[in-house]
Design an enzyme around this catalytic site. Structure first.
Site, PDB file in Angstrom:
ATOM      1  N   HIS A  88      -1.048   3.328  -3.596  1.00 21.95           N
ATOM      2  CA  HIS A  88      -1.281   3.808  -3.778  1.00 21.95           C
ATOM      3  C   HIS A  88      -2.646   4.939  -4.970  1.00 21.95           C
ATOM      4  CE1 HIS A  88      -0.442   8.760  -4.412  1.00 21.95           C
ATOM      5  NE2 HIS A  88      -0.635   8.176  -5.672  1.00 21.95           N
ATOM      6  N   GLU A  89      -2.726   3.737  -6.204  1.00 19.48           N
ATOM      7  CA  GLU A  89      -3.478   4.369  -6.751  1.00 19.48           C
ATOM      8  C   GLU A  89      -5.111   3.389  -6.153  1.00 19.48           C
ATOM      9  OE1 GLU A  89      -2.833   5.797  -8.971  1.00 19.48           O
ATOM     10  OE2 GLU A  89      -0.540   5.952  -8.667  1.00 19.48           O
TER      11      GLU A  89
ATOM     12  N   MET B 125      -1.973   5.356 -13.180  1.00 20.78           N
ATOM     13  CA  MET B 125      -3.416   6.375 -13.429  1.00 20.78           C
ATOM     14  C   MET B 125      -4.322   5.930 -12.231  1.00 20.78           C
ATOM     15  SD  MET B 125      -3.796   9.090 -13.537  1.00 20.78           S
ATOM     16  CE  MET B 125      -6.657   9.784 -13.166  1.00 20.78           C
TER      17      MET B 125
END
Length: 899
Positions: free
Chosen positions: A303-304, A269
């Site tokens: 990505h994060e 996340m």
């Protein structure tokens, strides 16, 4: 828990919030049983709307006090929300005090405990489980957070942004206490809030960015795991460097933190400055992690981190725009991984892997009960729309934009996007408009309204192509047609804008010059045709020989292509195409044609000599990389074969594919032996693309040799696999050897599995592999399914840990069709029982597992009726969560619409 009667949310009903929250000052007194939260907000009316009450979201929390400008006010509860009437017209301070119980939070949404520490997960709607709030992405505020906790139990206190103060406090019930105060200077929505309080150890690295500023990077993990964080740190450093170099997007905080936790619903996340990760995507060393794990960590860390700009600095106006951040950021992490791969072939291998995932996961979604556009029109539970369509297909939509405007043009578009929208909550339309406006002469700008149908129409377009060569005039005419099948709530589709990268290959293997009718001269040997009509024709002139069309190079659009190529044409592409993706695709098409003929009974359920020789030539080819060979020699999966069929008999597909695998193993025995010996990696372990590719091909070869040997009752190769398993110097080789034994159903498999468990019983992520391997072995006489039922009772198994539940239940139901789809319906009974158990513990996890039934109506009998019965059993649960109810009810709706 939200129950199945939750209302339908529609994109067309979006309205701006009646109030804005400008600043948030949160204070937490952390206690597993009763955490106290003080939430002081600076609130003001939205002057564009008429006065109305303030409605705040809240779930599973206990309200103790509400103050407005330091005075108590009346309030009421309505439809699960806290409603406050008669508020000042001028900006005011709203203070809310409440408590929550983190240790009882098995949903892992909001504030929860894991391994003795506190962690949060607020996307999409978890913040309302911490405190009352306008929990929607278009409400962006500046946060200051103070954490208070027992120092011995929770020595590390983290939140978003920069650390501004920390110190000691008076002792409490659990001994000395301390506090830490964090401030995030950038406005953000509540879903990006995070806190961590735990006993952790830290890997740190100071870096200096191009601007000359120093930043502190930190990776926090539980004690004992620090030596497994080097690769995650290196991946983070590479991500920071790449984003600034490729797109001019620098790190904007004094520090950037990653925290690993063992109980987590997602992969990771992107909370602003404080990324919380599933341990799966942080922890790695050669003894416990495979090459695939190393690549996954690099991709997810990237990505994060990339979300810091594409998702955090600019976020979504509403959850229907989820692909604005996710599709774009998946594209960015794919580009990052390809750039990190280095060589053209390694880049192509990464692209092939991404497309294979898209086809195996997203294409079925497009054809199933949960089909939805990249930008959905409605939902009951937003957690159900963190899908392959939003992520992977959304990434392909962004990739098509780059194809239409060029790499440099796309970078200009990103720059314009941030010039316009930094610090805002915006829409997919805003992003597409920025890319088009930065490239006014591009096809994207010209066709933008039509291009945006990729956001609004569900389903996978079909592209049909036929070519005709006219020798007297030396012309080649390519006729191309696009169609789109009906999908739920969208019976009719309009034509898409489809960029079709292509080339023409001579029968002698040459790349032919491309000159369209009306052009003065050829334009290279590869170009992009733009399809925007239902039917188009393209005529190439000065074509000296009949060509083989090489269409959809690099998979330039997420479509299903039927180019009517014969085997001879596909063999030409397999041998000569300069595009590595289409070279791989030609081999897959050859294999798929044979698999489908065997399943449908229109041809023999065996491989012909021409195909076998083609595979031998790939395996022995001196100019092809090992990683490419591994992909090219892997037959299409049972799931992918099923997607090509109108009526699916999983057992028939399994039998045909297993037979062809054995035939390929036997026919190429000597070649597999050569490949195994020739691709051993000497020296220390490195997860670089070349070494990884060699290990992958060696492991594939060993699996084929064991499969052949067991069929012949020959103990030599299983014995060699077992010795390699025992002596392996890294997890890739060890697990590869174990896979070879288990998948071949060797007599040595059980001994190896026991030894593996003994070696790694204290390594949770490795034991996840142990569970998954056993339930994804090729089914044989019901043995695998029976083992799955036994493993449910293993002392190491727990439904409460998402990784462990996925390693057994999801692995069996989603990745082993023959073991799951049983004629006696036992697999469906197993699925229904697990869904019902999980729904009361973790509805998000249950809903993801429920997706296995999206395409149940395509099943042949008796599977179809048994699957329907299992769905009805789940749907009948009185207190079924809205997460699972949406999935199963949409699946059951197909019963009346599918013949």
């Amino acid at each position: 828990m939200r129950e199945g009667t939750a209302p339908l949310i529609r994109r067309e009903d979006y309205a701006p919030p009646a109030y804005w929250i400008r600043t948030v000052d949160l204070t937490f007194d952390l206690d597993p049983v009763k955490t106290m939260v003080i939430n002081r907000m600076q609130v003001e009316r939205n002057a564009a709307l008429p006065p109305q009450p303030l409605r705040l979201h809240g779930e599973d929390i206990t309200l103790t006090r509400v103050l407005v400008n330091n005075e108590s006010v009346s309030f009421r509860h309505e439809d699960g929300m806290l409603v406050i009437d008669s508020l000042p017209d001028a900006p005011f301070t709203l203070e809310i005090r409440n408590t929550c119980c983190p240790e009882k939070n098995t949903q892992l949404s909001g504030l929860y405990t894991s391994g003795g520490g506190f962690f949060t997960q607020c996307e999409a709607e978890g913040f309302r489980r911490i405190t009352y709030f306008l929990d929607r992405p278009d409400v962006m505020a500046v946060y200051t957070v103070t954490l208070r906790a027992a120092k011995k139990q929770y020595p590390v206190l983290l939140s978003n942004g920069n650390l501004v103060e920390q110190g000691e406090m008076m002792a409490g019930v659990y001994g000395p206490r301390h506090y830490a105060k964090w401030h995030d200077p950038f406005p953000k929505p509540s879903y990006l809030f995070a806190l961590v309080a735990a006993d952790l150890v830290t890997r740190e690295q100071l870096i200096r960015t191009r601007s000359g500023k120093e930043h502190l990077l930190q990776v926090h993990v539980r004690r004992g795991d620090l030596e497994k964080t080097e690769h995650a740190m290196n991946s983070l450093i590479a991500s920071v460097v790449w984003d600034e170099a490729r797109f001019g997007l620098p790190l904007d905080l004094e520090r950037f933190m990653i925290v690993a936790v063992g109980d987590f619903n997602m992969g990771a996340m992107e909370n602003k400055g404080l990324n919380i990760f599933n341990t799966k995507y942080v922890l790695a060393n050669p003894a416990t992690a495979t090459d695939v794990d190393y690549a996954g960590i690099e991709s997810v860390v990237g990505h994060e981190y990339f979300h810091n700009w594409t998702g955090n600095r600019i976020t979504c106006r509403d959850w229907f725009q989820l692909s604005l951040k996710e599709g774009l950021t998946v594209f960015r992490d794919q580009e990052f991984s390809m750039d990190m791969a280095g060589t053209p072939t390694a880049r192509a291998v990464k692209r092939i892997e991404d497309v294979r995932t898209l086809r195996q996961v997203q294409f079925p979604e497009d054809a199933g009960s949960m089909a939805h556009p990249v930008r959905p029109d409605s939902y009951v539970e937003i957690n159900n729309f963190y899908t392959a369509t939003v992520y992977e297909k959304g990434s392909e939509v962004v990739r098509m934009m780059q194809t239409l405007v060029g790499r440099d043009g796309f970078a200009r578009g990103i720059t314009k996007y941030f010039e316009r929208h930094d610090g805002q909550a915006v829409t997919c339309d805003d992003f597409a408009q920025a890319i088009a406006d930065a490239n006014p002469d591009s096809p994207l700008a010209t066709l933008l309204p039509q291009f945006k149908r990729w956001y609004s129409q569900a389903g996978t377009p079909r592209v049909t192509a036929r070519g005709r060569y006219d020798a007297p005039t030396r012309t080649y005419t390519l006729g191309i047609e696009q169609t789109a099948l009906p999908s739920p709530r969208q019976p009719v589709k309009q034509a898409y804008v489809i960029p079709l990268a292509m080339g023409l290959v001579g029968r002698d293997g040459s790349a032919l010059p491309l000159q369209l009718e009306g052009e003065a001269a050829p334009v290279g040997t590869e170009r992009v045709l733009v399809l925007n009509e239902a039917r188009s024709f393209f005529t190439f002139v000065n074509v000296d020989q009949e060509p083989v069309p090489s269409l959809l190079r690099g998979f330039s659009a997420p479509v299903v292509l039927n180019d009517h190529l014969a085997d001879a044409d596909l063999l030409t592409l397999l041998q000569h195409d300069s595009d590595a993706f289409n070279r791989w695709e030609a081999g897959q098409r050859l294999a798929l044609n044979r698999l489908l003929a065997g399943v449908n009974g229109t041809g023999p359920a065996q491989l012909d000599d021409a195909f076998i020789e083609a595979m031998r030539s790939v395996l022995r080819h001196p100019g092809l990389d090992a990683a490419f060979k591994d992909l090219a020699l892997t037959l299409p999966s049972e799931g992918y074969v099923a997607e090509q069929l109108t009526t699916v008999d999983p057992q028939r597909i399994h039998a045909v594919r297993e037979g062809m695998l054995l035939q390929l193993a036997q026919a190429l025995r000597a070649d597999w032996e050569w490949a195994y010996e020739a691709h051993q990696v000497k020296g220390g372990y490195s997860p670089d693309p070349v070494s990884s590719g060699r290990r992958a091909l060696a492991n594939l070869s060993l699996a084929m040799l064991c499969r052949d040997a067991v069929a012949r009752h020959d103990a030599v190769w299983p014995g060699r696999a077992y010795e390699r398993f025992k002596d392996a110097g890294n997890m890739t080789d060890r697990l590869g050897s174990l896979v070879a034994l288990v998948h071949a159903h060797s007599e040595l498999a059980e001994l190896a599995l026991q030894r593996f468990h003994t070696l790694f019983k204290d390594e949770a992520l490795v034991i996840d592999k142990w569970f998954a391997l056993q339930v994804t072995a090729p089914e044989k006489d019901g043995r695998v399914f029976e083992r799955a039922k036994i493993l449910l009772k293993h002392p190491d198994f727990s439904l409460k840990n998402p990784n462990r539940a996925r390693s057994l239940i999801a692995a069996l139901c989603m990745n082993n069709p023959a073991a799951f789809h049983r004629a006696d319906a036992a697999g469906y009974v197993f699925w229904a029982e697990r869904i019902l158990e999980l729904d009361s513990i973790n509805p998000q996890l249950a809903a993801r597992l429920a997706r296995v039934m999206d395409r149940w109506t395509q099943l042949a009998e008796p599977y179809r009726s048994a699957a329907a019965e299992a769905l009805r059993r789940v749907a009948a649960k009185p207190d079924l969560s809205s997460d699972v109810a949406e999935i199963v009810n949409r699946a059951l709706q197909q019963e009346t619409t599918t013949p």
